[in-house]
Design a protein around this motif. Sequence first.
Motif, PDB file in Angstrom:
ATOM      1  N   HIS A  65       0.999  -1.351  -0.046  1.00 58.70           N
ATOM      2  CA  HIS A  65      -0.056  -0.132  -0.027  1.00 58.70           C
ATOM      3  C   HIS A  65       0.866   1.143   0.178  1.00 58.70           C
ATOM      4  O   HIS A  65       0.671   2.121  -0.747  1.00 58.70           O
ATOM      5  N   GLU A  69       1.427   4.495  -2.993  1.00 58.39           N
ATOM      6  CA  GLU A  69       1.254   5.840  -2.589  1.00 58.39           C
ATOM      7  C   GLU A  69       2.714   6.563  -2.885  1.00 58.39           C
ATOM      8  O   GLU A  69       2.590   7.688  -3.455  1.00 58.39           O
ATOM      9  N   ASP A 130      -2.121  11.186   4.261  1.00 62.32           N
ATOM     10  CA  ASP A 130      -3.002  10.729   3.305  1.00 62.32           C
ATOM     11  C   ASP A 130      -4.292  11.637   2.635  1.00 62.32           C
ATOM     12  O   ASP A 130      -4.073  11.724   1.557  1.00 62.32           O
TER      13      ASP A 130
HETATM   14 FE   LIG Z   1      -2.757   5.324   2.750  1.00 66.69          FE
END
Ligand SMILES: [Fe+2]
Length: 140
Positions: A65, A69, A130
Amino acid sequence: MTERPADPPLLVWKDQFATGMPGVDHEHRQLIELINSLYSKIGARCSGDLTREFLGEIYARISAHFALEEKVMREARYDEYAAHKADHEALLDRLRDIMDEAAEDESYCCCEDLGADLEQWFSIHFRTHDPRLHARLGDH
Ligand SMILES: [Fe+2]
Ligand SMILES: [Fe+2]
């Protein structure tokens, strides 16, 4: 080997995890569900080996993950790339530390502090780094 339901689960989704972006929140929810389902396999049989197996799997999923990003940030030359990546690294370091402790102690059981650590990290990261990233670069 019987699998015991996650009772209680290691992590419960909380409002403070929400970024407000459906795609991002969906991915974060999937991460939490995966952690809980792997955790449920440990059940009452916690040990150093099981801890390492469990942590190894969640480490792989979480780092995948993060890698996604970070790729998006690099491609967009995102201005807070270094700080965001450093926060990712801090969590991965913590997971590696737990795996190291478990390797040295067969009676080690990961999970008392791990749930609290993850919850704290998610509460901050999912509310700061985020949302900023996805507000600038879209709902990846
Ligand atoms: Fe995230
Ligand atoms: Fe992130």
